[in-house]
Design a protein around this motif. Structure first.
Motif, PDB file in Angstrom:
ATOM      1  N   TYR A 149       0.805  -0.961  -0.240  1.00  0.00           N
ATOM      2  CA  TYR A 149       0.386   0.165  -0.316  1.00  0.00           C
ATOM      3  C   TYR A 149       0.635   1.481   0.029  1.00  0.00           C
ATOM      4  N   ARG A 150       2.149   1.196   1.133  1.00  0.00           N
ATOM      5  CA  ARG A 150       2.683   2.757   0.752  1.00  0.00           C
ATOM      6  C   ARG A 150       3.568   2.834  -0.372  1.00  0.00           C
ATOM      7  N   ARG A 156      -1.175   8.441   1.166  1.00  0.00           N
ATOM      8  CA  ARG A 156      -1.324   8.837   3.057  1.00  0.00           C
ATOM      9  C   ARG A 156      -2.801   9.458   3.266  1.00  0.00           C
ATOM     10  N   ASP A 157      -3.651   9.511   2.085  1.00  0.00           N
ATOM     11  CA  ASP A 157      -5.042  10.150   1.818  1.00  0.00           C
ATOM     12  C   ASP A 157      -6.501   9.050   1.416  1.00  0.00           C
ATOM     13  N   ARG A 158      -5.526   8.366   1.922  1.00  0.00           N
ATOM     14  CA  ARG A 158      -6.718   6.924   2.160  1.00  0.00           C
ATOM     15  C   ARG A 158      -7.043   6.512   3.515  1.00  0.00           C
ATOM     16  N   LEU A 159      -6.676   6.801   4.747  1.00  0.00           N
ATOM     17  CA  LEU A 159      -6.833   6.401   5.577  1.00  0.00           C
ATOM     18  C   LEU A 159      -7.683   5.232   6.142  1.00  0.00           C
ATOM     19  N   GLY A 160      -6.162   4.072   6.052  1.00  0.00           N
ATOM     20  CA  GLY A 160      -6.367   3.056   5.653  1.00  0.00           C
ATOM     21  C   GLY A 160      -7.811   2.411   5.139  1.00  0.00           C
ATOM     22  N   MET A 195     -17.226 -23.727  19.473  1.00  0.00           N
ATOM     23  CA  MET A 195     -16.380 -23.476  18.507  1.00  0.00           C
ATOM     24  C   MET A 195     -16.183 -22.050  18.135  1.00  0.00           C
ATOM     25  N   VAL A 196     -14.300 -21.425  17.716  1.00  0.00           N
ATOM     26  CA  VAL A 196     -15.061 -20.054  17.991  1.00  0.00           C
ATOM     27  C   VAL A 196     -14.567 -19.767  16.919  1.00  0.00           C
ATOM     28  N   ILE A 197     -15.291 -18.837  15.890  1.00  0.00           N
ATOM     29  CA  ILE A 197     -14.892 -18.002  14.712  1.00  0.00           C
ATOM     30  C   ILE A 197     -14.215 -16.544  14.794  1.00  0.00           C
ATOM     31  N   GLY A 198     -12.804 -16.331  14.545  1.00  0.00           N
ATOM     32  CA  GLY A 198     -12.910 -15.135  14.592  1.00  0.00           C
ATOM     33  C   GLY A 198     -12.956 -14.889  13.188  1.00  0.00           C
ATOM     34  N   PHE A 199     -13.716 -13.387  12.937  1.00  0.00           N
ATOM     35  CA  PHE A 199     -12.549 -12.684  11.664  1.00  0.00           C
ATOM     36  C   PHE A 199     -12.248 -11.568  12.187  1.00  0.00           C
ATOM     37  N   PRO A 200     -11.061 -11.340  11.340  1.00  0.00           N
ATOM     38  CA  PRO A 200      -9.942 -10.913  11.022  1.00  0.00           C
ATOM     39  C   PRO A 200     -10.802  -9.449  10.591  1.00  0.00           C
ATOM     40  N   GLY A 201     -11.442  -8.751  10.371  1.00  0.00           N
ATOM     41  CA  GLY A 201     -12.460  -7.382   9.858  1.00  0.00           C
ATOM     42  C   GLY A 201     -13.294  -7.285  11.403  1.00  0.00           C
ATOM     43  N   PRO A 202     -14.015  -5.735  11.272  1.00  0.00           N
ATOM     44  CA  PRO A 202     -13.406  -4.865  10.355  1.00  0.00           C
ATOM     45  C   PRO A 202     -12.439  -4.314  10.338  1.00  0.00           C
ATOM     46  N   HIS A 203     -11.233  -4.531  11.335  1.00  0.00           N
ATOM     47  CA  HIS A 203     -10.136  -3.871  11.618  1.00  0.00           C
ATOM     48  C   HIS A 203      -9.039  -3.894  10.448  1.00  0.00           C
ATOM     49  N   PRO A 204      -9.110  -2.371  10.312  1.00  0.00           N
ATOM     50  CA  PRO A 204      -7.702  -2.111   9.730  1.00  0.00           C
ATOM     51  C   PRO A 204      -6.529  -3.460   8.440  1.00  0.00           C
ATOM     52  N   PRO A 205      -7.044  -2.786   7.336  1.00  0.00           N
ATOM     53  CA  PRO A 205      -7.257  -2.200   6.624  1.00  0.00           C
ATOM     54  C   PRO A 205      -8.118  -2.857   6.463  1.00  0.00           C
ATOM     55  N   TYR A 206      -8.832  -1.927   5.499  1.00  0.00           N
ATOM     56  CA  TYR A 206     -10.658  -1.618   6.111  1.00  0.00           C
ATOM     57  C   TYR A 206     -10.686  -1.981   4.419  1.00  0.00           C
ATOM     58  N   ASP A 207     -10.610  -2.686   4.268  1.00  0.00           N
ATOM     59  CA  ASP A 207     -11.071  -3.504   2.736  1.00  0.00           C
ATOM     60  C   ASP A 207     -11.326  -4.369   2.441  1.00  0.00           C
ATOM     61  N   PRO A 208     -12.483  -4.312   2.073  1.00  0.00           N
ATOM     62  CA  PRO A 208     -13.936  -4.949   1.770  1.00  0.00           C
ATOM     63  C   PRO A 208     -13.583  -5.077  -0.307  1.00  0.00           C
ATOM     64  N   THR A 209     -14.431  -5.538  -0.951  1.00  0.00           N
ATOM     65  CA  THR A 209     -13.731  -5.872  -2.477  1.00  0.00           C
ATOM     66  C   THR A 209     -15.226  -4.804  -2.740  1.00  0.00           C
ATOM     67  N   PRO A 210     -15.056  -4.495  -4.249  1.00  0.00           N
ATOM     68  CA  PRO A 210     -14.882  -3.616  -4.872  1.00  0.00           C
ATOM     69  C   PRO A 210     -16.977  -3.334  -5.320  1.00  0.00           C
ATOM     70  N   GLU A 211     -17.399  -3.955  -5.077  1.00  0.00           N
ATOM     71  CA  GLU A 211     -18.331  -4.406  -5.180  1.00  0.00           C
ATOM     72  C   GLU A 211     -19.402  -3.437  -4.422  1.00  0.00           C
ATOM     73  N   GLU A 263     -12.522  12.053   2.362  1.00  0.00           N
ATOM     74  CA  GLU A 263     -11.735  10.776   3.010  1.00  0.00           C
ATOM     75  C   GLU A 263     -12.295  10.180   4.191  1.00  0.00           C
ATOM     76  N   LEU A 264     -12.671  10.881   5.628  1.00  0.00           N
ATOM     77  CA  LEU A 264     -13.579  10.165   6.025  1.00  0.00           C
ATOM     78  C   LEU A 264     -14.918   9.110   5.496  1.00  0.00           C
ATOM     79  N   HIS A 265     -15.663  10.011   4.426  1.00  0.00           N
ATOM     80  CA  HIS A 265     -17.301   9.462   3.998  1.00  0.00           C
ATOM     81  C   HIS A 265     -15.987   7.542   3.104  1.00  0.00           C
ATOM     82  N   ARG A 266     -15.211   8.322   2.713  1.00  0.00           N
ATOM     83  CA  ARG A 266     -14.495   6.496   2.498  1.00  0.00           C
ATOM     84  C   ARG A 266     -14.111   5.855   3.302  1.00  0.00           C
ATOM     85  N   MET A 267     -13.251   6.407   4.157  1.00  0.00           N
ATOM     86  CA  MET A 267     -13.094   5.171   5.473  1.00  0.00           C
ATOM     87  C   MET A 267     -14.001   5.093   5.935  1.00  0.00           C
ATOM     88  N   ARG A 268     -15.428   5.567   5.948  1.00  0.00           N
ATOM     89  CA  ARG A 268     -16.403   4.798   6.549  1.00  0.00           C
ATOM     90  C   ARG A 268     -17.105   3.974   6.155  1.00  0.00           C
TER      91      ARG A 268
END
Length: 487
Positions: A149-150, A156-160, A195-211, A263-268
């Motif tokens: 990502y770097r 620096r504009d993506r905020l994660g 059973m414990v199912i541990g999802f890594p998200g929505p911890h950053p990087p905030y990385d959904p699929t494009p759609e 930038e805040l809108h995209r991050m959220r």
């Protein structure tokens, strides 16, 4: 029912309370978690015991506050858990996904662990290869992470916030959900299942699929409202955190002191999209549980280890014990066991799940536990909950301005104490639910401040006395990481 239930605990990472439509988040589409709430019991005031991953999870799986079990910050070793008590009682214990034991692959009482860790591991554990790393390598792919990502001009504009541009099934939350379904579909187990199912998200990087990122980019989502007055009055520890988070990019998040609304809108939007991706996986897991034929005798828990400021108070991520971080969703759905469609508004703590689960399995919780069973509330008995909840954090990679902080919260007020500092924080939650007006130095609040400091002192004294036998056991085994491997 007389037969012991299967228990499936779904734990996300860094998910705020206000991200589930059934719990009041109208900007979200979470139909599957909503159904859990409709058929289950929701706890509207569940607060974590630590505002970061490792100490909070260690607290959950030991039954003790961080200052008791000795795990007060990220990166500190722990692996003793009450899961070994479930295994000894005849449960087959499985973890798939994030658990965040240190070391990552400690047995921690489970019969089977399929470890998936943080999406971005730039320093701690960078060369630990988990199941997700192996799957990406098997496809000849390189993980999207900070070193990649770097290289972007807009880093620096993506905020994660970055879209996941590799195959969708290999996005971390999709991968964990798929692995959980695969295990449930293929592994024959006669014993009752934990059973414990541990999802890594929505911890950053905030990385959904494009759609799904586009879906939330196209809608109005709540954005932080931060005033100059709040920033001027912010506690020095959190002013230091703001400075640090601009200078050092943690979890692929390069923060800004004054991000734009765009930038805040995209991050959220990306964060919320990440939550909906998890919701889809929850639905698929529930379908798989139903296909196994034992859903009527299965208790499903949905919760998260802490929240995320997401720009509220001018801050990013966690470590600061505002309600956006300490208050998490907690839903227990088991129509065959508990009457559903109810909300419990009493104060409870995240680690209260420990003795609750043990009692379902017919195991008596350790008498020294500081966690308290939620079963009276689930069973519809009179339940007052806690008069106060507590949260504590040692100095950490993102908390460079304080050696230790402790929060005490009642229904009406919150106090935060910083070790070695005269200045703390005090909020009137009735008049100021967003915690923007610090009343620490207000003479009119001196009585409340003194009362809460007294509660904090008595909490430490009660804890020391109540857990003295547990602490002797910790010391005699060489520290919290060596009490019991549980394997």
């Amino acid at each position: 029912m007389t037969q012991r239930p299967d228990i499936v605990m779904i734990v996300t990472d860094q998910q705020r309370y206000d991200t589930i439509r059934a719990l009041g988040a109208s900007h979200m589409d979470t139909p599957n978690i909503d159904r859990l709430a409709e058929t289950g019991v929701s706890f509207s005031e569940c607060h974590v015991t630590a505002p970061s991953c490792v100490p909070c999870r260690a607290s959950l799986f030991t039954g003790y506050y961080p200052h008791t079990n000795g795990v007060v910050a990220n990166g500190q070793p722990w692996n003793r858990t009450w899961v070994s008590d479930l295994a000894a009682a005849g449960y087959h214990c499985v973890n798939i996904g994030k658990m965040h034991t240190i070391p990552y692959d400690a047995k921690a009482g489970f019969h089977e662990r399929y470890v998936v860790e943080n999406k971005d591991r730039f320093m701690e554990g960078r060369w630990f290869f988990d199941e997700w790393d192996k799957a990406l390598a098997a496809h000849g792919l390189k993980k999207q992470q900070r070193v990649e990502y770097r290289k972007r001009d807009d880093y620096r504009d993506r905020l994660g916030a970055f879209t996941w541009d590799l195959p969708p099934q290999l996005q971390s939350d999709n991968f964990v959900g798929g692995m959980a379904r695969w295990w449930l579909e293929t592994k024959p187990v006669k014993e009752p299942l934990f059973m414990v199912i541990g999802f890594p998200g929505p911890h950053p990087p905030y990385d959904p699929t494009p759609e799904i990122a586009e879906k939330y980019m196209a809608r109005d989502v709540p954005l932080p409202e931060v005033t100059e007055a709040e920033m001027q009055a912010l506690h020095p520890v959190f002013k230091e955190k703001r400075r640090h988070d601009v200078e050092v990019d943690h979890d692929s998040v390069a923060w800004k002191l004054d991000p734009t609304r765009e930038e805040l809108h995209r991050m959220r939007a990306y964060y919320y999209a990440n939550v909906e991706m998890i919701d889809r996986e929850v639905g698929a897991i529930m379908d798989t549980l139903e296909a196994r034929g034992n859903l009527d005798n299965t208790i499903v828990i949905f919760t998260s280890d802490h929240g995320d400021c997401l720009g509220d108070h001018g801050l990013i991520q966690k470590w600061a014990p505002y309600d956006e971080v300490t208050r998490v969703p907690l839903i227990v759905s088991a129509p065959g066991w508990f009457e559903g469609g109810r909300s419990v508004d009493a104060l409870v703590q995240f680690f209260d799940l420990g003795p609750t689960i043990l009692e379902w399995a017919g195991v008596t919780p350790d008498a020294t536990f500081e966690a308290q069973s939620l079963n009276p509330a689930l069973e519809g008995a009179p339940f007052e909950g806690r008069s106060h909840v507590f949260c504590e954090q040692g100095g950490d990679v993102n908390l460079t301005g304080a050696e230790y902080l402790t929060m005490v919260r009642s229904r009406t007020h919150k106090l935060v104490h910083f070790k070695g500092m005269e200045q703390g924080q005090l909020f009137d939650l009735q008049a100021d639910p967003r915690e923007t007006d610090d009343r620490w130095d207000d003479p009119a609040c001196a009585g409340v401040r003194a009362d809460l400091m007294g509660v904090l002192m008595n909490w430490h004294i009660d804890s020391a006395v109540h857990t003295k036998n547990a602490r002797r056991r910790i010391v005699s085994h060489g520290g919290p990481d060596n009490i019991q491997d549980g394997g």
